[in-house]
Scaffold this active site. Structure first.
Site, PDB file in Angstrom:
ATOM      1  N   SER A 163       0.829  -1.195   0.000  1.00  0.00           N
ATOM      2  CA  SER A 163       0.000   0.000   0.000  1.00  0.00           C
ATOM      3  C   SER A 163       0.876   1.263   0.000  1.00  0.00           C
ATOM      4  O   SER A 163       1.649   1.479  -0.922  1.00  0.00           O
ATOM      5  CB  SER A 163      -0.962  -0.043   1.192  1.00  0.00           C
ATOM      6  OG  SER A 163      -1.978   0.911   1.049  1.00  0.00           O
ATOM      7  N   ASP A 264      -9.603  -5.221  -4.883  1.00  0.00           N
ATOM      8  CA  ASP A 264      -9.013  -3.988  -4.335  1.00  0.00           C
ATOM      9  C   ASP A 264      -9.370  -2.802  -5.227  1.00  0.00           C
ATOM     10  O   ASP A 264      -9.172  -2.854  -6.442  1.00  0.00           O
ATOM     11  CB  ASP A 264      -7.499  -4.172  -4.244  1.00  0.00           C
ATOM     12  CG  ASP A 264      -6.798  -3.022  -3.565  1.00  0.00           C
ATOM     13  OD1 ASP A 264      -7.453  -2.072  -3.107  1.00  0.00           O
ATOM     14  OD2 ASP A 264      -5.541  -3.084  -3.495  1.00  0.00           O
ATOM     15  N   HIS A 296      -7.700  -5.470  -0.497  1.00  0.00           N
ATOM     16  CA  HIS A 296      -6.461  -4.760  -0.192  1.00  0.00           C
ATOM     17  C   HIS A 296      -5.754  -5.350   1.034  1.00  0.00           C
ATOM     18  O   HIS A 296      -6.370  -5.564   2.069  1.00  0.00           O
ATOM     19  CB  HIS A 296      -6.797  -3.284   0.045  1.00  0.00           C
ATOM     20  CG  HIS A 296      -5.628  -2.372   0.055  1.00  0.00           C
ATOM     21  ND1 HIS A 296      -4.778  -2.209  -1.015  1.00  0.00           N
ATOM     22  CD2 HIS A 296      -5.153  -1.559   1.031  1.00  0.00           C
ATOM     23  CE1 HIS A 296      -3.858  -1.328  -0.718  1.00  0.00           C
ATOM     24  NE2 HIS A 296      -4.050  -0.928   0.530  1.00  0.00           N
TER      25      HIS A 296
END
Length: 322
Positions: A163, A264, A296
């Protein structure tokens, strides 16, 4: 510490609230687990201060049965959390790093960069760069950390992150590529692992156009952590504006693997990054791995699931094959 009875000035769900008296209340990523020997994986860890004046620290990991004659690959890891929550001592990240270090047989440095809003961007980028320079100081023997001096093969250094941490990995590799020579204090990067990278943009692409609620949520995250006036087309979050696509040719590593998760909202940004990379003048080798039916950073929340184990094994094989 301020009072939570104060009026809320800003709220960034599900991450945090900021009160008018300056108090920051984090709603996620606040758990802490100490560095220690992990009996399940045989991995040892310890916390060190890297930049005393800024309070920047890192958590180091070493697999079991490492002798002074062994030289292992080094992974520099940047955690996720939208630049505003979590740390290497978060149990979720700590467990995941233990598993990866054990699987890949590597030394790892998990970077505890400073967080927004107390430390506005680009503090996280500057902290990450400073940690890389600190790591590089051990090549010449100037660095004082024994685990790095005695156990690391500095010809096999990798960046990784999930991320926001994948975003940091990209920018560190780009910044290293603009150095002369393209190294960080003599540190040669072999590869970069980008897991569910946090890239974005003003104009929706792919699934974003069909999901305005999540698009608006991610827009708000970035506008909170980086109120630069450039919105979601700030080059820090959108690597394809202001000549960013051309800068991919300067990536200072030979191999890149990008992981995306099918469900995601950021998945199309990861796919686009891979497509632009494949078309760029970068001379390295890139690959993309998509996990079906997952969202995610699923591997952080449940590192013992079958798909998470597969992701960790794929990261390990990437490092060892390179």
């Amino acid at each position: 510490m301020g009072s939570y009875n104060s009026e809320i000035a800003d709220e960034v769900p599900p991450y945090l609230r900021v009160y008018k008296d300056g108090t920051v209340e984090r709603l996620l990523g606040t758990e802490i687990t100490p560095a220690a020997f992990d009996s399940k994986t045989g991995v040892s860890s310890k916390d060190i201060i890297v930049i005393p004046e800024a309070g920047v620290t890192a958590r180091l990991y070493r697999p079991n049965l490492v002798t002074k004659t062994q030289r292992l690959p080094l992974l520099v890891y940047f955690h996720g959390g939208a630049f505003c929550i979590s740390s290497p001592s978060d149990p979720k990240y700590h467990n995941c790093l233990n598993l990866l270090v054990a699987e890949a047989k590597i030394i790892a440095v998990s970077v505890d960069y400073r967080l927004v809003p107390e430390h506005p961007l680009p503090a996280a980028y500057e902290d990450s760069w400073a940690v890389l320079k600190w790591v590089a100081s051990h090549i010449s023997g100037e660095g004082s950390e024994d685990w790095l001096r005695e156990c690391v093969d500095f010809s096999k250094v990798f960046l990784a992150g999930d991320s926001a941490g994948a975003n940091l990995s990209h920018h560190m590799a780009i910044r290293a590529g603009y150095a002369d020579p393209p190294r960080i204090g003599g540190l040669k990067l072999r590869g970069t692992i980008m897991i569910h990278p946090y890239f974005w943009g003003e104009d929706p692409i792919g699934i974003e156009a069909k999901d305005p609620v999540r698009k608006g949520m991610v827009d708000k995250w970035w506008q909170f952590v980086c109120p630069s006036g450039k919105g979601c087309d700030d080059p820090l979050i959108n690597p394809f504006v202001d000549g960013g696509a051309e800068s991919l040719s300067r990536l200072a590593c030979d191999f890149i693997i990008i992981f995306v998760a099918q469900s995601d909202i950021l998945a199309d940004r990861g796919r686009r990054y891979y497509e632009f990379l494949a078309k760029s003048k970068w001379q390295g080798k890139a690959e993309m791995v998509e996990t079906p039916g997952e969202d995610h950073v699923f591997h952080i929340f449940n590192p013992y699931s079958d798909k998470a184990r597969m992701l960790i094994k794929r990261c390990a094989s990437f490092i060892n094959q390179v």
